[in-house]
Structures are given as structure tokens and as C-alpha cells.
Design a protein around this motif. Sequence first.
Motif, PDB file in Angstrom:
ATOM      1  N   PRO A  58       0.833  -1.211   0.000  1.00 36.35           N
ATOM      2  CA  PRO A  58       0.000   0.000   0.000  1.00 36.35           C
ATOM      3  C   PRO A  58       0.863   1.254   0.000  1.00 36.35           C
ATOM      4  O   PRO A  58       1.871   1.296   0.699  1.00 36.35           O
ATOM      5  N   ARG A  59       0.474   2.261  -0.757  1.00 32.95           N
ATOM      6  CA  ARG A  59       1.223   3.519  -0.758  1.00 32.95           C
ATOM      7  C   ARG A  59       0.485   4.544   0.088  1.00 32.95           C
ATOM      8  O   ARG A  59      -0.702   4.402   0.365  1.00 32.95           O
ATOM      9  N   GLU A  60       1.191   5.587   0.422  1.00 29.80           N
ATOM     10  CA  GLU A  60       0.581   6.592   1.302  1.00 29.80           C
ATOM     11  C   GLU A  60      -0.579   7.312   0.633  1.00 29.80           C
ATOM     12  O   GLU A  60      -1.491   7.804   1.294  1.00 29.80           O
ATOM     13  N   ASP A  61      -0.562   7.406  -0.707  1.00 25.15           N
ATOM     14  CA  ASP A  61      -1.657   8.107  -1.400  1.00 25.15           C
ATOM     15  C   ASP A  61      -2.888   7.211  -1.580  1.00 25.15           C
ATOM     16  O   ASP A  61      -3.845   7.584  -2.252  1.00 25.15           O
ATOM     17  N   GLY A  62      -2.872   6.029  -0.982  1.00 27.85           N
ATOM     18  CA  GLY A  62      -4.032   5.147  -1.065  1.00 27.85           C
ATOM     19  C   GLY A  62      -3.993   4.194  -2.242  1.00 27.85           C
ATOM     20  O   GLY A  62      -4.849   3.327  -2.363  1.00 27.85           O
ATOM     21  N   HIS A  63      -3.006   4.369  -3.118  1.00 30.05           N
ATOM     22  CA  HIS A  63      -2.899   3.455  -4.254  1.00 30.05           C
ATOM     23  C   HIS A  63      -2.146   2.195  -3.840  1.00 30.05           C
ATOM     24  O   HIS A  63      -1.477   2.167  -2.816  1.00 30.05           O
ATOM     25  N   LEU A  64      -2.270   1.180  -4.709  1.00 30.44           N
ATOM     26  CA  LEU A  64      -1.548  -0.056  -4.472  1.00 30.44           C
ATOM     27  C   LEU A  64      -0.371  -0.127  -5.424  1.00 30.44           C
ATOM     28  O   LEU A  64      -0.518   0.128  -6.618  1.00 30.44           O
ATOM     29  N   MET A  65       0.764  -0.459  -4.906  1.00 24.49           N
ATOM     30  CA  MET A  65       1.951  -0.642  -5.754  1.00 24.49           C
ATOM     31  C   MET A  65       2.138  -2.151  -5.927  1.00 24.49           C
ATOM     32  O   MET A  65       2.483  -2.859  -4.982  1.00 24.49           O
ATOM     33  N   ILE A  66       1.875  -2.637  -7.144  1.00 24.58           N
ATOM     34  CA  ILE A  66       2.043  -4.062  -7.411  1.00 24.58           C
ATOM     35  C   ILE A  66       3.541  -4.353  -7.544  1.00 24.58           C
ATOM     36  O   ILE A  66       4.219  -3.769  -8.403  1.00 24.58           O
ATOM     37  N   THR A  67       4.021  -5.241  -6.723  1.00 29.19           N
ATOM     38  CA  THR A  67       5.469  -5.538  -6.758  1.00 29.19           C
ATOM     39  C   THR A  67       5.750  -6.938  -7.291  1.00 29.19           C
ATOM     40  O   THR A  67       6.892  -7.247  -7.622  1.00 29.19           O
ATOM     41  N   GLY A  68       4.734  -7.784  -7.339  1.00 27.86           N
ATOM     42  CA  GLY A  68       4.969  -9.132  -7.845  1.00 27.86           C
ATOM     43  C   GLY A  68       3.725  -9.730  -8.473  1.00 27.86           C
ATOM     44  O   GLY A  68       2.613  -9.520  -7.982  1.00 27.86           O
ATOM     45  N   VAL A  69       3.956 -10.418  -9.587  1.00 30.30           N
ATOM     46  CA  VAL A  69       2.846 -11.103 -10.270  1.00 30.30           C
ATOM     47  C   VAL A  69       3.283 -12.540 -10.580  1.00 30.30           C
ATOM     48  O   VAL A  69       4.383 -12.748 -11.095  1.00 30.30           O
ATOM     49  N   GLY A  70       2.439 -13.473 -10.263  1.00 30.43           N
ATOM     50  CA  GLY A  70       2.716 -14.868 -10.632  1.00 30.43           C
ATOM     51  C   GLY A  70       1.497 -15.458 -11.310  1.00 30.43           C
ATOM     52  O   GLY A  70       0.381 -15.323 -10.803  1.00 30.43           O
ATOM     53  N   VAL A  71       1.716 -16.044 -12.474  1.00 32.45           N
ATOM     54  CA  VAL A  71       0.594 -16.606 -13.231  1.00 32.45           C
ATOM     55  C   VAL A  71       0.964 -18.001 -13.705  1.00 32.45           C
ATOM     56  O   VAL A  71       2.075 -18.213 -14.199  1.00 32.45           O
ATOM     57  N   ALA A  72       0.026 -18.917 -13.561  1.00 31.76           N
ATOM     58  CA  ALA A  72       0.235 -20.267 -14.102  1.00 31.76           C
ATOM     59  C   ALA A  72      -1.057 -20.725 -14.750  1.00 31.76           C
ATOM     60  O   ALA A  72      -2.138 -20.520 -14.178  1.00 31.76           O
ATOM     61  N   PRO A  73      -0.978 -21.317 -15.945  1.00 28.30           N
ATOM     62  CA  PRO A  73      -2.202 -21.842 -16.568  1.00 28.30           C
ATOM     63  C   PRO A  73      -2.816 -22.906 -15.652  1.00 28.30           C
ATOM     64  O   PRO A  73      -2.089 -23.720 -15.082  1.00 28.30           O
ATOM     65  N   SER A  74      -4.118 -22.848 -15.504  1.00 28.88           N
ATOM     66  CA  SER A  74      -4.782 -23.758 -14.558  1.00 28.88           C
ATOM     67  C   SER A  74      -4.902 -25.159 -15.116  1.00 28.88           C
ATOM     68  O   SER A  74      -5.221 -25.352 -16.288  1.00 28.88           O
ATOM     69  N   ARG A  75      -4.706 -26.100 -14.256  1.00 27.43           N
ATOM     70  CA  ARG A  75      -5.041 -27.496 -14.540  1.00 27.43           C
ATOM     71  C   ARG A  75      -5.697 -28.034 -13.274  1.00 27.43           C
ATOM     72  O   ARG A  75      -5.353 -27.637 -12.158  1.00 27.43           O
ATOM     73  N   GLY A  76      -6.635 -28.907 -13.451  1.00 26.26           N
ATOM     74  CA  GLY A  76      -7.300 -29.485 -12.281  1.00 26.26           C
ATOM     75  C   GLY A  76      -8.377 -28.588 -11.689  1.00 26.26           C
ATOM     76  O   GLY A  76      -8.861 -28.839 -10.585  1.00 26.26           O
TER      77      GLY A  76
END
Lengths: 402, 400
Positions: free
Chosen positions: B22-40
Motif C-alpha cells: 500500500p502507498r501513502e496516497d491510497g494506491h496499491l503498488m504491485i510488486t509481484g505477479v505470478g501466473v500459471a495456466p490452470s489445470r485441475g
Amino acid sequence: MSTPAPAFDPDAPRDPLRILFLALGNAGMQLIAHLPRRVPELHYAAVDTDAQALEACKFENKLLIGEGKTGGLGTGSNPDLARQCAEAQDEELVDLLRDMRVVILVGGLGGGTCGGVGPYLAERARDMGCVVLAAVVRPMEAEGGHRRHAADAALAHFREHCQAVTLFPLDVLREDNGMTLQRLISRCGLEISRALGGLAVLLRTGWLLPLTIQDIIQVMQRADGYCRLVAVSSDGEDRMPDALDTLFAHPLIDKGSLLAHSGGVVIGILCGPKTTVRELEHISAEIRSVLRSDAELKIGVAQDERFGSHLALVAMVAERWSERAVALEVVNQKETDEDTDEEAAPTDPKLVQGEIDLGANANANHARGRFKGAEPTIVEGMDLDTPTFIRKGIRLSPPIKR
Amino acid sequence: MSHPIAVLEIGTSEVRVLVAEPREDGHLMITGVGVAPSRGIRKSEVIDFDNALACVKSAIQEAENNAQVSIQDVMLVFSGGHIRQLINRGTVTVLSENRVIQREDMDDVMENARAVNLPPDHEILHSIYQHFYIDDQPRVVNPDGMIGSRLSLDMLILYGVRNRVRNLVHVAEEAAVEVADAAFGGLCSALAVLSRQQKEGGAIVIDLGAGTTDYVLYSEQIIARAGSIAVGGDHVTNDISLGLNLSGSQAERLKRKHGAAMIDLGARDRKIPITPESGYPVREIQLRDLNTIMHARMQEIFELVKSDIGKESLRRRFSAGVVLTGGGARMARATELASRVFEMPCHIGLPKEVTGLAMPGESPEYAATVGMLKYAMRNPGATSRGFSIKNIFKTLFLKA
């Protein structure tokens, strides 16, 4: 398609259908101001609560209502007040409707007279046995929420009493960002005049392939009464492709998109005596090619020497559509079974997909693809894992041969 | 900088993990993204535990590498066609002598409104208060300190099959992360894409996922309805695959590249060559057929949502109209079709107030995960057991 009349005699005297165009309020009067000049054989009347606007109207038959309540200054977009004005002068309004067979109410939604007097008149006309259609203009987005909410409320009231309500949304008629408001309103008036005038002429002209007001009502019943109405015309050698192209690109039917998605369409073809059967077949085939395969299409052809080489198409396109409770093919299959042998083993209906056996049994596992064996999504008895187009009996093109 | 927050969404097409600060101005700073195609995973539910676990581990690992953090706990986003809604009215008598309503009366009426009989194996997932009533006075916003003899409250209850949600939690926990809180994806998406003004004006948020379509109805400043239907983009692909005799991957590519929710008459005769796959001949299909199949399915999905919402609720005012989000919102002309079905304006909703890594802030697919991050940012004390009237993401099912 409607079946041809067995013994149509073009020279036989025809009882003209008495059609009244009733303009509601200032917008209604402006929208069809030029129609009497184009189609003089119809009946025209105007009702308003604004004396000044009514004074400017050129119709012979005009009625000012609610003068005692409003001083002839209008209702200030108050439909309740407008309705009270109408109720107070019921007898005079009934006189306007007397002896008419079809009443077409024309107005701009969002105002007082159209929203209040219109539904009242529709109810009175229905009580008198008239067929009642409403052609109403929906306000622009820019006119604000209040006006649009008032328009929606009025629309619902119209629908209660009219067999068909045809909408002319102002926003879709905007050609470009430079279009002036005056031009937009003129364009809307022109489109309404063409469409309603075309419809009225069709209903009164000698039919070769008949299309009656009852045909229209039957289609509109399944359309929940809401439809779009558009008329296009063309002349010369290329009149047929020109008219079709104009129709398919017309903004009032979302540039053809509404036509392609609609469940019910009525097409009236107005042409001169030199129009060939081949031309009519071509028009019919072209229109069918763009419709949903399960769409209900009614086509009528009216011919008159006065049209010369002109060709006009009037299209009434359902905006909403009630699905049949049971797919037509299932009904046919059942009827066939009943006609033959009740004990006979069930047979698969014919394939609808050419080479792919998809329509054979909508509930069969082989029609569920990747959801085969999965817990089905059942809503109101329907297996939603089965493709929608199969369940709805929508036919696709046969596979393309290379 | 504040402590990073991690969100996990086990979706039908992808497993997504977002890490944000979270940033002080109320915005969110995305620092990490992880994506995997779904199975199951099918229709947002686990059908193959091992495969689902492998995907979750992979996505978490990628997010950790990306954000340079070690993820210890996550906020879980879930959905599923088993999720149902009901509105229950609770009523209590005001006990104090002077009839002044106190905090205890409000707590009592909330408990009363939450007391519903559910089918066996079902559990309340969220309980969201709507309007208070004092005697016959409706729509009281805050009854604390007011006078009355009877206090009532309408509560929107979302409930679902206990074990289906627990299986998702179980997958996350087996991937060696704690699940701190969990929430229905529809609510999260609405939180991500709607502004305060849009919520006040009224809006219908529809999250078009691969396995499910979630919706939330904001009206008169409350969440009036919410639900999920187990039909989504996978069904569109499946319909194309069956209708045009294509493999699943061909159908998916065709849908994304050429598909639309409306039929374009101008291009009705256009033919599209199909890139051959091994064992399939070279062939062409008609664009009109593709779009007819897609239109039929998408129209049905919108009609189902409309029917679920109900005519009565649709009579309310929705000045923000329909907001489409989720991966299905990318479908060409989906907004046009939704606008026609709901008879109100429609636009695509993207996650708001997000900075940092570009993808989540520009993608409707990330609406639910970003919404969950926003919730976590605004409610740092949210835990699996605590309940606050402000806390819409009440969860009762974790770690039973």
C-alpha cells in the motif's frame, strides 16, 4: 412467409383501412409535420396542452386539452397533469378516434403530453376496438437522467395498451460529432415519416403476397410489443441491391445488427408492376441469409403502378423475442411420432450441422465437449454445458468445401 | 513502506498471485505477479487436487521471485456456481427503558438476521448488511442513538457448499501458505472497478470468468444482490469447438482473434482460414457462424444474470449502468450486447488505483485479485475469525 391470396383481383374495389396518425405534443407534431403532404389519403390529428405549439401545427384536426388547468401553457413535462387534462376532455378525444381502424400515436418520450396523454389515448383506442401502434422517440443521453427515466416509465405505460411500440432512439441517428441538433431532429422526423408512411401505404395498397395488420400483431406478440421500424427505397437498375444495402446499414436497426439478432421480422416490399419474381426471390433470399436461422420472417409484397421502377422495403424488426417453449424441431418430431406409431422406437432427429452430429440429441453427452462427465450446470431444467446454439436449434452453415 | 500483501486466485483458466504494497496516497503498488495456466480446476472448483496444487505452487513461486519476498500468507479469492444468495430480515425488540437503540441492539439484530436455515453441508460465506428499519421507518442508515421499539435489518447472505470452498483453501495450504482471509470474487471485482460515485449511483458489475460468471448489484449505496453462475468463457470456447469441429486450442484462438458477441452483417460472408493442427485438414469457417455461436452463448449468460437479479431489482436506478470485467470483458462487442440485454449503458471496468507492474492495472482479468488487495489494504486487521460491520468479507469457514 404468408401464403398468396387464392384469387386476388387487383381491380377489385378495396375497403380502405382507416388509419389515424395522432401527434402527441410539440414533438409529435414536428415529427410528422410533413407526412400529410406525402401521404394525404390518411387521417391526421394533433393533441397538445400547449396552445402556442398547437397553433403552429398545420393539421386540420387539432385539440387543445387542459386549458383550464394549465392556461394553455403546457404541463411542464408532468405526465400526471397531462393525463388529468386528457381525462377531463375524454369525449372530445374519443371523437378524434371514432370510426378509425388503426391508430398510430406519435410523440417524444420524456415530456408531459406524450407520457401522460399517449397511454391514456392508447387505452381508449383499444377499448374502441382499434389496433394501436405507438411510434415514439427516445430522448438523447445528453437530455439527462430525469428525462430518460420519465421516458422509460412512459414507454412501459404505452406498452400496456399498444399492440406494438416502435422506438426511434435519437442517439443512434447521430451521423457525426458535427451534426446539429436541428439536423438530428429533422433526420428523426424524416425517418419516422418514411417508416410510418411506408407502413400505412403498404397496409392500404393491393397485396400480391398479403401482409395484414394481423400478421404484424402476431409477430409483435412474441416480440413483447417492442420493435424498430425502418423504411428504405431505391430506384433504377440497381434498386434491389441498393435498397438491401441501405437497409442492412441503417442506424435504426443498429446497422443491421438488430436484424441479424432479431427473433421476428416483418418485411413489406412495395414495388411497381415491372418487378420480376426473380427480383422478389432475391430480396427474400438476401434477407433470410442475414437473419437468425430460427427467426420468424413474414414477407408481403404490394404492387402498384404508381410506384413505377421504385422499390421500397419496410422492415419491422422485433427488439425482444420470447423463445418458443419447445424447440420447433422437437415438436415436429413429436407430431411425426404421434402420426405414425406410438410404439415405434425413438429415432434421432435429422442432423442440423451437416457433417457433425450435434443436433441429434441436445442432452447427450457427446454434445457437451470438454464438459463431458463433469457436474452439469443445470438451470431451469436446461443443461447449460450443452452449447446454446444446439439447445436453441440455431443452424449453422454447412462446412465450406475447398 | 508497509508490509506486502499477497492475494491468490485459483481460477479456471489461470492461477494468479499478486503481491502489493500500500502507498501513502491510497494506491496499491504491485510488486509481484505470478501466473500459471490452470489445470485441475473446472468451473472455479477443484477437480484434480495434484494438478491444481502444482499450478498454485508455480504461481506463488513466480510471484515470490518477482517481488523478492517470501509469501507466508495469502488472501484467497474464490467463486463457484454453488454460491447462492438470500436476503433475511432480522428483528429485535429494543430493550432499554427509554427505547434508545444501542450498539448491543445492533449486534443482536445482526446476529438475528444472520440466523438462517441452510441446506446440509452449506455454510454462510458472506453476510452483508443492507438497510435498518426502526418500527415502520425504512432505510435507516445508522440507528445507533435513535429511538424506537423494534429494530430490523435486512441481511444479504451468500452461502455455498462448505467443502468446495475448503478444497480451494486446502490447495493453498498444501502449497505452504496460510490463508488469512477469503472472499467471493464478484465482491472483490466490484471493489476494484467501481468508484465511490458509481456505487452511490448504482451499478451492475459482471465478472466474466472462464468457469463462472459472477455478478454484484450496487443500488442505493448497498450491495443489493450478488451471485455466481457456473457458465463462462470456457463454455464459449466449447461451443465453438463443437459447432465448428475444431480442437479446444483452435477454438480458443479463434475466439480471441476473430470472435465477437454480436454478428456483423457487413462481414457476414467473410471466411476465416483455420491454421491446421496435426491431424486436422486445412479449412475455412464463416465468420458469421463463429459470431452466431458466440452471440447465442453470451446473450444467454447475460439473460441468466438478468433473471437471477430479478425484475424487481432491475427497476432501481443504475446510473453507472453495467460494468463488465474479468477476461470475458475483452470479447469484442460484449458491452454492446450487455447494453442491449440490460437496456442500460455498459462499459469495461478496469482495476482502479493500481500502480507498479503494468499488467494488473490494465487487465480486466485482474479485477478480483486487485479488489481483494484493496480490501486487505483498507482493513489491515481483517482476520479469518474477526467480524466487523464494516467488514464485508466475513468468512466463517476457514480452519474449522
